[in-house]
Design an enzyme around this catalytic site. Structure first.
Site, PDB file in Angstrom:
ATOM      1  N   HIS A   1      -6.663  -7.015  -0.484  1.00 35.98           N
ATOM      2  CA  HIS A   1      -6.751  -5.585  -0.764  1.00 35.98           C
ATOM      3  C   HIS A   1      -5.930  -5.256  -2.015  1.00 35.98           C
ATOM      4  CE1 HIS A   1      -7.264  -5.985   3.665  1.00 35.98           C
ATOM      5  NE2 HIS A   1      -8.267  -5.164   3.427  1.00 35.98           N
TER       6      HIS A   1
ATOM      7  N   HIS B   1       0.814  -1.220   0.000  1.00 35.67           N
ATOM      8  CA  HIS B   1       0.000   0.000   0.000  1.00 35.67           C
ATOM      9  C   HIS B   1       0.849   1.274   0.000  1.00 35.67           C
ATOM     10  CE1 HIS B   1      -3.722  -2.111   0.340  1.00 35.67           C
ATOM     11  NE2 HIS B   1      -3.476  -2.591   1.551  1.00 35.67           N
TER      12      HIS B   1
ATOM     13  N   ASP C   1      -3.173 -10.644  -2.321  1.00 41.82           N
ATOM     14  CA  ASP C   1      -3.730 -10.060  -1.101  1.00 41.82           C
ATOM     15  C   ASP C   1      -5.178  -9.653  -1.358  1.00 41.82           C
ATOM     16  OD1 ASP C   1      -2.450  -8.554   1.593  1.00 41.82           O
ATOM     17  OD2 ASP C   1      -4.235  -7.578   0.791  1.00 41.82           O
TER      18      ASP C   1
END
Length: 310
Positions: free
Chosen positions: A161, A122, A159
């Protein structure tokens, strides 16, 4: 040869507030689950500043350094915290990814799993977020390309996300293919399937809440594997987030350990045919401790099997 397991006790120095999902207990659950396996165990080195600058501007690196608290925590956003040991841990995570690439490309190991934290997918070019400070997998990709002279690298991120940071860091480089499967709608709100990046080297695959292994395996066979095969990378990087597990508290996909084993097996088989089996996997999410340990062990078992087959 064998599978390298790259980690370091410093990754336990990144301490988050009580109740935070990205916690020290994650590695304390995962690493014992990998005991007794035939692994080449390697200490993750500290990333050098030049390693971080492969993906991030110096201002970002300096901002993280300057924000480290002397005690307690410093909160950078709604869910991203720094503690006194966070920089040391983050440098081990990025350095471990770089070392893994060196080992696999240098023939010291067939493949590698980097069991470090904090995660990285991220972290955007100049923005820490989502528990992440530096883009570990993106740094590894740039290291392989710029320092080892590879022409093409692929990243597969499973993942739950979307890896917004990884996409931000690599989408401008046509030498990198980024494939992400992720639940949508879900944090961080990016990953639209219509977003293919400026060079058409981004493949975002959005999954509905409740998607299970049968559907995921079909997507793997019909979309992910052909896309990677067509790109013909010389190295395959994996962002291995195990929060798509049915027991994970942060999302709503329904994968189980056998699904993560299948995904890994298929990716390794593809890599065997197109890039000599050269695979580097880096830990991302996974917040139910039992599911993380079991899924991570299943993932590593398949890496070991693929290395032995090579």
């Amino acid at each position: 040869m064998t599978t390298a397991l790259i980690t370091h006790p410093d990754c336990l120095l990144h301490v988050t507030p009580d109740g935070h999902p990205e916690r020290v207990a994650r590695l304390n659950a995962l690493l014992p689950a990998l005991e007794g396996r035939d692994l080449l165990r390697v200490s993750a080195p500290l990333a050098a500043e030049d390693d971080l600058l492969l993906a991030h501007p110096l201002a970002h690196v300096d901002a993280i350094r300057d924000a480290i608290p002397r005690a307690g925590w410093r909160q950078l956003d709604a869910d991203t915290y720094l503690s006194p040991g966070s920089l040391q841990a983050a440098l081990r995570a990025a350095g471990g990814a770089v070392r893994a690439v060196d080992m696999v490309l240098g023939g010291e190991a067939d493949n590698a799993f980097v069991a470090c934290r904090p995660p990285g997918h991220h972290a955007e070019t100049a923005q820490p977020m989502g528990f992440c400070f530096f883009g570990n997998v993106a740094i590894a990709a740039k290291h392989a390309l710029d320092r080892h002279g590879l022409a093409r690298v692929a990243i597969v991120d499973f993942d739950v996300h979307h890896g917004n940071g990884t996409q931000d860091l690599v989408q401008g480089d046509p030498r990198v293919l980024f494939v992400s499967t992720h639940e949508m709608p879900l944090y961080p709100g990016t990953g639209d399937p219509q977003d293919h990046g400026p060079h058409g080297t981004v493949e975002n695959i959005a999954l509905r809440q409740g998607t299970g292994g049968t559907v995921y395996r079909d997507i793997l066979a019909r979309q992910i594997l052909p896309r990677v095969r067509d790109f013909a990378p010389e190295l395959l990087l994996i962002s291995a987030g195990f929060d798509a597990h049915a027991d994970d508290p942060l999302a709503g996909l329904r994968l189980v350990e056998a699904d993560f084993a299948h995904i890994t097996r298929e990716l390794c088989a593809l890599a065997a045919g197109i890039c000599g089996g050269r695979v580097v996997s880096c830990l991302e999410g996974g917040y139910d401790l039992e599911a993380l340990a079991a899924s991570g062990a299943a993932h590593v078992d398949e890496l070991i099997a693929a290395g032995g087959a090579g």
